[in-house]
Design a protein around this motif. Structure first.
Motif, mmCIF file in Angstrom:
data_model
loop_
_atom_site.group_PDB
_atom_site.id
_atom_site.type_symbol
_atom_site.label_atom_id
_atom_site.label_comp_id
_atom_site.label_asym_id
_atom_site.label_seq_id
_atom_site.Cartn_x
_atom_site.Cartn_y
_atom_site.Cartn_z
ATOM 1 N N VAL A 121 19.019 13.963 -20.722
ATOM 2 C CA VAL A 121 18.933 15.418 -20.655
ATOM 3 C C VAL A 121 20.356 15.964 -20.795
ATOM 4 C CG1 VAL A 121 18.294 17.410 -19.253
ATOM 5 C CG2 VAL A 121 16.881 15.351 -19.203
ATOM 6 N N TYR A 122 20.536 16.854 -21.746
ATOM 7 C CA TYR A 122 21.853 17.395 -22.069
ATOM 8 C C TYR A 122 21.801 18.913 -21.968
ATOM 9 C CZ TYR A 122 26.206 17.929 -24.747
ATOM 10 O OH TYR A 122 27.482 18.245 -25.155
ATOM 11 N N PRO A 123 22.425 19.504 -20.941
ATOM 12 C CA PRO A 123 22.462 20.974 -20.880
ATOM 13 C C PRO A 123 23.511 21.502 -21.857
ATOM 14 C CG PRO A 123 23.578 20.039 -18.982
ATOM 15 C CD PRO A 123 23.042 18.886 -19.776
ATOM 16 N N PHE A 124 23.128 22.496 -22.648
ATOM 17 C CA PHE A 124 24.041 23.095 -23.612
ATOM 18 C C PHE A 124 24.220 24.562 -23.240
ATOM 19 C CE2 PHE A 124 24.839 25.294 -27.680
ATOM 20 C CZ PHE A 124 26.062 24.726 -27.963
ATOM 21 N N TYR A 125 25.453 24.935 -22.919
ATOM 22 C CA TYR A 125 25.744 26.280 -22.441
ATOM 23 C C TYR A 125 26.145 27.205 -23.582
ATOM 24 C CZ TYR A 125 25.419 24.331 -17.821
ATOM 25 O OH TYR A 125 24.953 23.721 -16.699
ATOM 26 N N LEU A 126 25.530 28.366 -23.603
ATOM 27 C CA LEU A 126 25.843 29.397 -24.579
ATOM 28 C C LEU A 126 26.767 30.414 -23.928
ATOM 29 C CD1 LEU A 126 22.171 29.903 -25.757
ATOM 30 C CD2 LEU A 126 23.935 28.660 -26.988
ATOM 31 N N GLU A 127 27.723 30.923 -24.684
ATOM 32 C CA GLU A 127 28.661 31.925 -24.165
ATOM 33 C C GLU A 127 28.021 33.306 -24.228
ATOM 34 O OE1 GLU A 127 31.758 31.575 -22.833
ATOM 35 O OE2 GLU A 127 31.435 29.419 -22.944
ATOM 36 N N ARG A 128 28.197 34.065 -23.210
ATOM 37 C CA ARG A 128 27.686 35.444 -23.160
ATOM 38 C C ARG A 128 28.820 36.384 -22.967
ATOM 39 N NH1 ARG A 128 24.146 36.040 -26.069
ATOM 40 N NH2 ARG A 128 23.397 34.016 -26.296
#
Length: 128
Positions: A121-128
């Motif tokens: 499981v790989y969490p991928f963070y998006l910039e806001r």
């Protein structure tokens, strides 16, 4: 069963052990670490291998919607198929975790030589 052919090398991330040496990983753990390296490496980050990795980081400023999730799935499948020959991908699932800033990438695979299943499981963070 001898599984030395699955690989052995420095652990990722690089760490020292209690004796002052460098930690080593091998076999299934080494494959898992290789998958993490591929997913975390953007194209052109490696000087002598500009096409290594997957294009996942190009989505960091994308909106968190179905199109971004589908593109992330495509990039993960493409990168792992090209750069990790020891595995066969069974499925890649990309889901929104009900937040504006993160996709959850689930990778299901089999080790080709042993037919042993694995997942990550790989969490991928998006910039806001």
């Amino acid at each position: 069963m001898n599984t030395d052919f699955l690989g052995k090398g420095f652990a990722f991330p690089l760490q020292t052990n209690q004796r002052g040496g460098i930690n080593v990983s091998k076999q299934e753990q080494k494959i898992r670490e290789s998958i993490l390296i591929i997913l975390g490496t953007q194209y052109n980050e490696r000087v002598m291998r500009p096409d290594f990795g997957c294009n996942l980081k190009s989505l960091v400023f994308a909106p968190n919607n179905a199109a971004t999730a589908n593109l992330a799935r495509h990039y993960v499948e493409e990168g792992l198929t090209k750069w990790e020959p020891r595995i066969a991908l069974d499925e890649v699932i990309v889901e929104n975790d009900n937040s504006e800033e993160r996709l959850i990438i689930q990778v299901y695979y089999r080790i080709k030589s042993t037919n042993e299943p694995g997942n990550l499981v790989y969490p991928f963070y998006l910039e806001r």
